[in-house]
Design a protein around this motif. Sequence first.
Motif, mmCIF file in Angstrom:
data_model
loop_
_atom_site.group_PDB
_atom_site.id
_atom_site.type_symbol
_atom_site.label_atom_id
_atom_site.label_comp_id
_atom_site.label_asym_id
_atom_site.label_seq_id
_atom_site.Cartn_x
_atom_site.Cartn_y
_atom_site.Cartn_z
ATOM 1 N N ARG B 99 4.340 5.625 -0.939
ATOM 2 C CA ARG B 99 3.221 5.552 -2.453
ATOM 3 C C ARG B 99 4.648 5.446 -3.364
ATOM 4 N N ILE B 100 5.508 6.415 -3.789
ATOM 5 C CA ILE B 100 6.384 6.151 -5.534
ATOM 6 C C ILE B 100 6.433 4.744 -5.987
ATOM 7 N N PHE B 101 7.288 4.176 -4.114
ATOM 8 C CA PHE B 101 8.387 3.193 -4.371
ATOM 9 C C PHE B 101 7.890 1.959 -4.494
ATOM 10 N N LYS B 103 4.624 1.953 -6.306
ATOM 11 C CA LYS B 103 4.053 1.820 -7.478
ATOM 12 C C LYS B 103 5.045 1.389 -8.352
#
Lengths: 296, 310
Positions: B99-101, B103
């Motif tokens: 999810r973080i990467f 974004k």
Amino acid sequence: MWSLLQIELYKISKRPRTYIAFIAIAGIVLIIQAAFKADPGYLNILLQNVDDTFAVDKGNVINGYFMCYMILNTLLIQVPILVALVAGDAISGEANMGTLRLLLTKPISRQKIIGVKFLASIIYTVALLVFMALLALFLSMIIFGTNDLLVFRSKNGESEILQITQDDVMWRYLAAFVYAAIALTVIAALALLLSVFAENSIGPIVATVCIVIVCTIISNLNVPIIDRTIKPWLFTSYLVGWKGFFYIAYDAENVPIKGSMENWASIRNSLFILFAHIGVFFGAAVFFFKKKDILS
Amino acid sequence: MNLMLKVTNLSKKFKDTNAVTNLSFTVNQGDVYGFLGQNGAGKSTTLRMLLKLITPTNGTIEYFEKNIDHDKNEMLRQTGAIIERPDLYKYLSAYDNLRIFAKMSGIKASRTVIMQQLETAGLADRYQSKVKTFSQGMKQRLGIAIALIHEPKLVILDEPTNGLDPQGIADMRNMILRLSKEMGKTVIVSSHLLNEIEVVANRMIIIHKGKKVVEGNVKELLDPANTLLQIETTNDADALYKLEQSKWANFLENNGRYIRLRLNKNDIPSLASSLSNMDIGVLALQPRHSLEDYFLSLTNNDTHVEPFTN
């Protein structure tokens, strides 16, 4: 930018080391409060220097405001170490984990990445201070009640007591916490700068603490040539400048002037020096980070 | 074929060491481009320069004819990469990492999309597990999922099979082929093993001590008509004598140390039967491409290097 900041704060919140500072602060504050609640006699030690000079109503001295002032006096010296724990890890921690190279292969400029990390460090610092305020001020007010604040200080080798009426205290605390946040941001900026050069977190954290200790020692030396040349430019000379908000001015009849400060110009000058340090440290961090070859 | 990447005279100097010297190569859209060289040859440094992790001392990198110095984000938006190990946030879950990467790659991936990616990577049942509990293979698969979440056109994989078990290596090879053939991605893959590149790449470059040795089409470089066969026998002198008297004499390549024949790979079964008929006690038949030979001579630091010419 907001989305990146959210990610950064989320990452910080998921690391156990983030909570070390909160636990340490809570532990110290609660121990001091419990000690004073159980044995207010400690106040006599504190007052022994001024007992001969002033007639102090000891029953009214210990209250929430006084406790907070005393706790801040004790804690704000140590908090830089706690701030360095997070800010010193910002870039070096990513390098150590190997995530820095993955992070920098994303379409985000390096300025933005380091800017967001700095912002996250500031937010962490503010959160730490808000937490400290909740415990040291508001919890103390609940435990010890409120009354006028007596501030003890030594000026030109003489002890003196300043009295601030309780309706004149809260804004001073607010200003003191804002000042402390700015002073601690200098530490965060320094730790971030050192973090750019390191491949593991320990180096920048230890280096930051060492620099703060060395500079604090220099700031406390009473050598005329150092007083004139080095001290005015050292950020550590201004770390405890928040106390200035509690040094109330007195009128000609020696009555404290409500809402006043003894030396606003000095606080303004301190803030200027602190902001200059933030600018230099953060500017250098951005400069070196942009040029850094990622070999980790 | 559209030219996707053009690297011209790329150099990187670290203090007194020339890590990469005047390296030039091109990658076409749709290529699986093999980057071959022994450890320390300058592969990772070159790939890091492509990704702007390292600033070149000299040279230019053009992505679709635009210098990436002018807009590196344009290239990075269309690139997914794993450099060396797939290091991720160990204290976060697989789902959080993805999810973080996602974004950071500039896309808003829904939960469904993230779960689909994890499903493809074979990690759907471990989506909540922290990465620190993952095996190397699982981390590698998650790393690939992260590299692909924003649907890049170009995928850069630096030594993707390092640390993987045989099954993991086979899975990785299949995945690279799938990326190219089914998903139409352009892939740059580096390795220090020729056979890894041979299996997946259509074009390749060999670099040694930061310099280009050869670049070209894998099929041409590894031409089966140009196979060097090394024979190990129970009695080399006797075997050599018999071969010199046979129809295979013209194929013999005497280097004084081994019995070697340069021939078409398809002729090897016929040679094996001749050796048997000549009563030569064969211990081993080892086919080698001349390129492999050359590459091995570099890898083994053999001082007797006969340069391979394309």
